[in-house]
Design a protein around this motif. Sequence first.
Motif, PDB file in Angstrom:
ATOM      1  N   UNK A   1     126.542  -7.011  72.336  1.00  0.00           N
ATOM      2  CA  UNK A   1     125.491  -6.834  71.338  1.00  0.00           C
ATOM      3  C   UNK A   1     125.960  -7.424  70.021  1.00  0.00           C
ATOM      4  N   UNK A   2     125.010  -7.768  69.184  1.00  0.00           N
ATOM      5  CA  UNK A   2     125.326  -8.281  67.858  1.00  0.00           C
ATOM      6  C   UNK A   2     125.084  -7.220  66.807  1.00  0.00           C
ATOM      7  N   UNK A   3     126.072  -7.004  65.948  1.00  0.00           N
ATOM      8  CA  UNK A   3     125.905  -6.103  64.806  1.00  0.00           C
ATOM      9  C   UNK A   3     125.616  -6.936  63.567  1.00  0.00           C
ATOM     10  N   UNK A   4     124.550  -6.596  62.883  1.00  0.00           N
ATOM     11  CA  UNK A   4     124.225  -7.213  61.600  1.00  0.00           C
ATOM     12  C   UNK A   4     124.290  -6.160  60.515  1.00  0.00           C
TER      13      UNK A   4
ATOM     14  N   UNK B   1     120.056  -1.189  48.602  1.00  0.00           N
ATOM     15  CA  UNK B   1     120.150  -0.587  49.928  1.00  0.00           C
ATOM     16  C   UNK B   1     121.358  -1.121  50.682  1.00  0.00           C
ATOM     17  N   UNK B   2     121.704  -0.401  51.750  1.00  0.00           N
ATOM     18  CA  UNK B   2     122.640  -0.853  52.765  1.00  0.00           C
ATOM     19  C   UNK B   2     121.917  -0.736  54.109  1.00  0.00           C
ATOM     20  N   UNK B   3     122.177  -1.684  55.010  1.00  0.00           N
ATOM     21  CA  UNK B   3     121.506  -1.643  56.307  1.00  0.00           C
ATOM     22  C   UNK B   3     122.435  -2.185  57.374  1.00  0.00           C
ATOM     23  N   UNK B   4     122.312  -1.642  58.574  1.00  0.00           N
ATOM     24  CA  UNK B   4     123.071  -2.096  59.738  1.00  0.00           C
ATOM     25  C   UNK B   4     122.151  -2.016  60.947  1.00  0.00           C
TER      26      UNK B   4
ATOM     27  N   UNK C   1     119.084   0.868  64.420  1.00  0.00           N
ATOM     28  CA  UNK C   1     118.964   0.414  63.036  1.00  0.00           C
ATOM     29  C   UNK C   1     119.167   1.587  62.097  1.00  0.00           C
ATOM     30  N   UNK C   2     119.937   1.359  61.043  1.00  0.00           N
ATOM     31  CA  UNK C   2     120.153   2.371  60.008  1.00  0.00           C
ATOM     32  C   UNK C   2     119.939   1.730  58.642  1.00  0.00           C
ATOM     33  N   UNK C   3     119.181   2.402  57.788  1.00  0.00           N
ATOM     34  CA  UNK C   3     118.926   1.936  56.416  1.00  0.00           C
ATOM     35  C   UNK C   3     119.247   3.066  55.458  1.00  0.00           C
ATOM     36  N   UNK C   4     120.010   2.747  54.417  1.00  0.00           N
ATOM     37  CA  UNK C   4     120.343   3.774  53.425  1.00  0.00           C
ATOM     38  C   UNK C   4     120.006   3.249  52.028  1.00  0.00           C
TER      39      UNK C   4
ATOM     40  N   UNK D   1     119.085  -9.291  57.573  1.00  0.00           N
ATOM     41  CA  UNK D   1     119.743  -8.382  58.507  1.00  0.00           C
ATOM     42  C   UNK D   1     119.623  -8.900  59.936  1.00  0.00           C
ATOM     43  N   UNK D   2     118.422  -9.357  60.315  1.00  0.00           N
ATOM     44  CA  UNK D   2     118.229  -9.861  61.669  1.00  0.00           C
ATOM     45  C   UNK D   2     118.989 -11.166  61.886  1.00  0.00           C
ATOM     46  N   UNK D   3     119.002 -12.031  60.876  1.00  0.00           N
ATOM     47  CA  UNK D   3     119.745 -13.275  61.010  1.00  0.00           C
ATOM     48  C   UNK D   3     121.228 -13.030  61.211  1.00  0.00           C
TER      49      UNK D   3
END
Length: 390
Positions: free
Chosen positions: A85-88, A95-98, A110-113, A368-370
Amino acid sequence: MTAALPDTQQGMRRRNLSRVMHTVAAHGPLSRAGVAARIGLTRAAVSTLVDELIRAGLLDELGPQRPGRVGRPGSALAVSPEGPAGLGAEIGVHHLAVCAIDLSGAVRVRELRPVDNRDRAPEPVLAELGALVEEVTRRARGLGLRPAGLALAVPGLVAREQPLVVRAPNLGWVDADLAPLLPRGLPVTVDNEANFGALAQLWTQEESAEDFIHVSAAVGIGAAVVLDGRLLRGTHGFAGELGHVPVRPEGPACPCGGRGCLEQYAGQEAVWRAAGLPPGTGGIGLLVDRAESGDKAVLKALRGAGSALGIALSGAVNLLDPHGVVLGGALSPLAPWLLPPLRRELTRRTATASRPVSVSALGREGPLLGAAHSVVRAVLDDPVAVSVAG
């Protein structure tokens, strides 16, 4: 596009494995015969490659394809929903996102803070981001996914092939070496968020051209140039700094040290300021609501932002001659009001016929997706390396 591999029998095999993976990922489910027809190899050769990829856990057989075809039905192939899997990850100003995506490109976790990262030191920001990465990794593993790498998008200048943020004015970072702060145990890459946004557009949107300028507009404004299906990086990796192109040289000071930069007229906070609103009041949704209701101050601010975007882009269009321009990022919901003045300026100021200007369907999710897709594409480019490492 597959990675360059040595021109040997082993290198040819690895290239063909990559071609099979890319084909199934892009067009699957497909039978072996369908794959063979698309990549120009014999069915026997493709079957050998497919069997190897199935043993490595990268492809799955779904059973016979739908009936109604002449001859014996072939077994449909798809990329495995488990395995690599790919982690972005993304550091935004607010914000922070993963996220984790599988080999088909589907977002599985997906996590968004929301967090104000302006003027925070890199250490606490990366510590908080690391905790999000751990949480997403834990959840991904629970789904049978094995992270193959992590790619991080940041809103600033990133040194080419180094995790060094040379300058991120909207974060207040200068020469920030992220290497000691990044998660251990995974291959990690760091790049500008606009670059990842453009790559997401190129890789995930079927209608995307091979030549375009992608504008990523939020608090800051970045751009990335794609020519012949490749990202134009520049000598130092800094190509595309549209937000700091001066549109009015005697204009207001910019955190970058210049004056009259595009961000001072078309950045998210600049639009709020021009509309007479406190920065960030109600989010982009408030601006959309007020524009739809005919708020004169908001409409004037959006016209000014669109004109400034058009002025800055006209120089890039004249210089690079792209097929078109794509607007992405947080401001993309405001496209109905930004695009008319933007297009007018491009028509007035470009030497040839006006280029199509479109809005990315990815919006603020593009970087994030890229980032995540860049990891997945590395797996598709050389599946042997991943299966050996796994």
